[in-house]
Design an enzyme around this catalytic site. Structure first.
Site, PDB file in Angstrom:
ATOM      1  CB  CYS A  91      24.898  10.327  -1.576  1.00 51.05           C
ATOM      2  SG  CYS A  91      23.680  10.848  -2.821  1.00 51.05           S
ATOM      3  CG  HIS A 119      28.097  14.025  -2.866  1.00 51.38           C
ATOM      4  ND1 HIS A 119      28.572  12.740  -2.777  1.00 51.38           N
ATOM      5  CD2 HIS A 119      26.862  13.942  -3.412  1.00 51.38           C
ATOM      6  CE1 HIS A 119      27.666  11.902  -3.259  1.00 51.38           C
ATOM      7  NE2 HIS A 119      26.610  12.613  -3.640  1.00 51.38           N
TER       8      HIS A 119
END
Length: 492
Positions: free
Chosen positions: A325, A422
């Protein structure tokens, strides 16, 4: 409602444990936290963002998480400001004063969400935030007693004996409440006890005489219990073999979703080390750059603390690197925030390890996704929570193939991976493939989902054994009857 004498007193843990206890008894139960301040979050089934703790509590209750379970989520991106998320969607970034003025709208969302849950479930277990004794925050409170008073809810107060001063915490918190608020507190739970219980009994007797309220149980210190953290980074890890794969993660000032690394922390063949300010970057087989709520600022922090040079040296000697991310965005040539979504508007040079640039855009990408890794075709599932949109030649070599699209990048030399996904290590096959890529021979990844279920069952077993569940169930049955102080309590 479970409130705590301090942050990290055990509110999230107790709610999760009680959710599992009630679910095992066939009760339709849901968790609820009116307002949460945390950088660990999850994507709910209805596509919005909530605190990670409420997703764990929903799992304990055996239900899918929804945005109604955490209608107000505050994600700090500076010391004085935070992104404000209402019922799963970003409404803006506010400083403390602006948010205080916004609380009327936030309160409306809290009550809407609570009443929707109350209409669907037999029991709603509510988690407070911080402490109800934070008198500077009492005006327009929606997180603790302000909420309890609004819905006429009885309260259990939990305190952590492991940090010391447990009796002062309980008596002092009670003393700082108003008479009607004190009347809501139906009993106490003492958390994280270890030692000779007989030595604690005189203190419990004194506390019950002093406050005229029962201690409903003393939960033991459950060594090795793993529940995904609401916010704080858990750096503890048991001893591993000398042949364990060495993984190093920088503890960024605005690190987010560090629960990504829980499967690695629990892996018997992996040694995870979280490295913070003032610590030298240790030798590693794999460095992972984590998510960040303030990517440009945290990128500057990395440079200031010597990480850029350490990463380049690590790669020269054949080490592997993953960016997740915000950490993925840092790997590109630049990160641009033209609208000032995470801080002052501007552009920062990236680490230039992948040929791409990232622009932060106001529409946050929120999705639960599944697919396969580009190497080994290992199945992977996770979630996306990001504002950045990345573009560039590096994306032509994606790391993950999702339904109808690709995600992430693999460097030309195969040493660097990046992804927006994630939960990358939660799938056994994907974790095995990634650890083998990083240099671990014959990885044997435990079933992380089974470990989470076992931890919740262990917690529920402890609640059944050490709490007076009959009295707690009676308080639940009392429900809306709580709230009017006796004459004696009004004088206290």
């Amino acid at each position: 409602m479970v409130q705590g004498t301090t942050s990290d007193a055990g509110k999230s843990t107790l709610v999760a444990g009680l959710c599992r206890v009630l679910a095992r008894r066939g009760v339709r139960v849901a968790p609820f936290k009116p307002q949460n301040m945390a950088l660990n979050s999850a994507v709910a089934i209805d596509g919005g963002e909530i605190g990670r703790a409420q997703a764990v509590q929903a799992q304990a209750a055996g239900i899918a998480p929804t945005t109604d379970m955490n209608p107000v989520l505050l994600k700090p991106n500076t010391d004085v400001g935070a992104q404000v998320i209402i019922q799963g969607r970003v409404v803006g970034t506010m400083n403390a004063r602006d948010y205080s003025a916004y609380k009327r709208r936030a309160r409306e969302a809290v009550l809407e969400s609570f009443h929707r849950l109350a209409a669907q479930y037999e029991v709603v277990l509510v988690e407070g935030a911080g402490s109800p004794a934070e008198i500077n925050l009492r005006e327009n409170d929606i997180a603790n007693m302000g909420f309890a008073e609004a819905v006429n809810c009885p309260v259990l107060l939990i305190a952590d004996i492991d940090r010391g001063g447990v009796f002062a915490h309980l008596v002092g918190t009670l003393a700082l409440l108003s008479p009607t608020e004190r009347a809501r507190v139906k009993g106490f739970v003492i958390n994280r006890f270890r030692g000779d219980f007989g030595l604690l009994v005189p203190g419990i007797d004194w506390l019950e005489r002093r406050t005229r309220r029962p201690v409903l149980g003393v939960l033991p210190y459950l060594h090795g219990l793993h529940l995904e953290a609401e916010d704080a980074v858990n750096i503890q890890q048991g001893a591993k073999t000398d042949r364990a794969l060495r993984v190093v993660v920088p503890v960024l000032p605005r690190i987010s979703n560090h629960t990504d690394f829980d499967p690695l922390r629990l892996h018997p063949q992996v040694q995870v080390r979280f490295t913070g300010p003032g610590e030298a970057v240790p030798p590693a087989d794999l460095i992972i750059l984590p998510g960040s709520k303030s990517v440009r600022s945290d990128l500057g922090w990395l440079r200031a603390h010597g990480w850029e040079a350490a990463i380049r040296r690590h790669l020269r000697y054949g080490g592997k690197l993953i960016g997740i991310c915000g950490g993925f965005q840092m790997l590109g040539r630049e990160v641009s925030d033209p609208l000032g979504l995470e801080g002052p508007p501007g552009t920062s040079p990236g680490l230039a390890l992948l040929d791409m640039v990232t622009v932060l855009e106001p529409e946050k990408q929120l999705a639960n996704v599944s697919g396969v890794l580009a190497f080994g075709d290992a199945p992977v599932a996770g979630y996306e929570i990001h504002c950045g949109v990345s573009r560039g030649a590096a994306l032509a070599r994606p790391l993950v193939r999702l339904d109808g699209r690709h995600d992430g990048a693999i460097s030309e030399d195969g040493q660097i991976l990046g992804t927006y996904l994630h939960g990358l290590f939660e799938s056994q096959p994907a974790c095995d493939a990634l650890l083998e890529w990083a240099g671990l021979a014959a990885p044997r990844t435990p079933d992380y989902h089974a470990l989470r279920e076992a931890a919740l069952d262990r917690l529920a077993d402890a609640c059944e054994e050490h709490l007076d569940m009959a009295r707690i169930l009676a308080i639940l049955d009392e429900g809306l009857g709580a709230g009017t102080p006796t004459a004696v309590e009004a004088v206290e």
